[in-house]
Design an enzyme around this catalytic site. Sequence first.
Site, PDB file in Angstrom:
ATOM      1  N   ASN A   1       6.413   5.882  -6.741  1.00 49.65           N
ATOM      2  CA  ASN A   1       7.219   6.632  -6.309  1.00 49.65           C
ATOM      3  C   ASN A   1       9.202   5.582  -6.121  1.00 49.65           C
ATOM      4  OD1 ASN A   1       7.849   5.361  -2.819  1.00 49.65           O
ATOM      5  ND2 ASN A   1       5.681   5.508  -3.086  1.00 49.65           N
TER       6      ASN A   1
ATOM      7  N   ASP B   1      -7.216   6.457   2.713  1.00 50.01           N
ATOM      8  CA  ASP B   1      -5.604   6.702   3.074  1.00 50.01           C
ATOM      9  C   ASP B   1      -5.861   5.750   4.334  1.00 50.01           C
ATOM     10  OD1 ASP B   1      -3.716   7.677   5.658  1.00 50.01           O
ATOM     11  OD2 ASP B   1      -4.203   9.549   4.547  1.00 50.01           O
TER      12      ASP B   1
HETATM   13  O1  C5P Z   1      -0.770  12.011   3.244  1.00 50.68           O
HETATM   14  P1  C5P Z   1       1.394  11.621   3.151  1.00 50.68           P
HETATM   15  O2  C5P Z   1       1.456  10.640   2.489  1.00 50.68           O
HETATM   16  O3  C5P Z   1       2.254  12.306   3.255  1.00 50.68           O
HETATM   17  O4  C5P Z   1       1.500  10.761   5.170  1.00 50.68           O
HETATM   18  C1  C5P Z   1       2.349   9.471   4.655  1.00 50.68           C
HETATM   19  C2  C5P Z   1       1.998   9.129   5.917  1.00 50.68           C
HETATM   20  O5  C5P Z   1       0.196   8.559   5.582  1.00 50.68           O
HETATM   21  C3  C5P Z   1       2.546   8.156   6.057  1.00 50.68           C
HETATM   22  O6  C5P Z   1       2.804   6.717   7.379  1.00 50.68           O
HETATM   23  C4  C5P Z   1       2.094   6.590   4.742  1.00 50.68           C
HETATM   24  O7  C5P Z   1       2.560   5.952   5.544  1.00 50.68           O
HETATM   25  C5  C5P Z   1       0.393   7.347   5.139  1.00 50.68           C
HETATM   26  N1  C5P Z   1      -0.670   7.471   3.785  1.00 50.68           N
HETATM   27  C6  C5P Z   1      -1.398   6.139   3.979  1.00 50.68           C
HETATM   28  N2  C5P Z   1      -2.402   6.120   3.398  1.00 50.68           N
HETATM   29  C7  C5P Z   1      -2.046   7.152   2.054  1.00 50.68           C
HETATM   30  C8  C5P Z   1      -0.862   7.852   2.379  1.00 50.68           C
HETATM   31  C9  C5P Z   1      -0.350   7.656   3.162  1.00 50.68           C
HETATM   32  O8  C5P Z   1      -1.060   5.047   5.216  1.00 50.68           O
HETATM   33  N3  C5P Z   1      -3.369   6.590   1.069  1.00 50.68           N
END
Ligand code: C5P
Length: 405
Positions: free
Chosen positions: A212, A311
């Site tokens: 990204n 996550d």
């Molecule tokens: O779900 P999304 O990616 O939009 O969420 C953003 C938040 O979740 C950010 O703080 C990002 O660092 C964290 N995140 C994470 N692990 C992932 C995806 C996102 O900790 N696999």
Amino acid sequence: MYGRRVLIGITGGIAAYKVCDVISTLAKAGAEVRVIMTDSAQEFITPLAVATLCRHPAYTDANFWQPTHKRPLHIELGEWAEIFAIAPLTANTLAKLTYGMADNLLTNTVLASTCPILLAPAMNTDMWEQVPVRRNWQLIQTDSRYHSVGPDAGILACDRVGSGRMAEPEQILTQIESLLHTAGKRDLAGKQILISAGGTREHLDPVRFIGNPSTGKMGIALVQAAVHRGAKVTLVHAPMETKMLASVQQVRTIAAGSAAQMQQAMLECFPDADLIIMAAAVADVKPAHYTAQKLPKRALPASLPLEPVPDIVAQLSTLKQPHQRLIGFAAQTGDILTPARRKLQTKKLDAIVANPIDIPDAGFGSNTNQAIFLNSEGRQVEIPPCSKLQLAHHLFDFLQEEAGN
Ligand code: C5P
């Protein structure tokens, strides 16, 4: 920086030429800049060069020893300054400041001021390593009004390679910006902060990956702001420019290429942290299969089977202890609030930064940003466009207010 009153002191070292960059950048940003030069500083750069860059005459000892009908110059300048940055700082001026000596305009102005003072030493490695210099450097830092930047290690003008090189103008400017925001307070002293930054890469083979556009600038700004406010910081970072990593000092850094590596590093560092800020743009999915050898073009699949990655922040929230706070970022297009609120709840965060990425001068790669901070108690604060460093400070202000500090 606009309208802020910055006093620069230049002492006699070859790094004086680099301070011209600091003065010029501050003046262009709209700051009011005044400069004091010692006699030896004028052996390296001229008052005319300095005056042209800061759009104001430079002050020298010739001004100091003049009779005046107004109040003495060192008193006027000392009271005027919001911050006083001395760059380069020689061993001689360091020694004078350490012992409260005042024999020229610069050192008298230090004693006549109460603002934070930023010191950027620069000298030959052997000079920097002399016992009295080391002692003075340690001693002066026991006085909370003094802040320091550098010195770095590198090639010196005397052809030596070692420590004693003045911090780069960009580093000096960053710390001036921080000090203008905080007025020198170290309100995060004693805190351990864990910050993730950059965009992870999920490889299909050693060459190709799903990534990204995150550059890690926001995460680096958070690290700088936290360090400038006195915190002990650990940075877990996805691949990013070495120049950016070099811009953070006194920080433990751990490289993590993929989401899985970042997860491992975050889990390892998590127990020691009081505050965890997940600023990294972590992948949501990865290729289902990894090939250790580069795939020939003809062997590339027509469609790519994907599988979810863990996550990380959601997992950390299940491990969180009562003294710990967990902050996430939500980089969004369109309506930034609704998804940020949902993520705040589902990932069980203490606060989230809703960050637009579809408007100019905000989000990925930009030096500026804007955001809405939301916390789990429904508090909401909107931060208009500002530098990423300013946004980082606003976030720490928000978190400190929330904690009642
Ligand atoms: O779900 P999304 O990616 O939009 O969420 C953003 C938040 O979740 C950010 O703080 C990002 O660092 C964290 N995140 C994470 N692990 C992932 C995806 C996102 O900790 N696999």
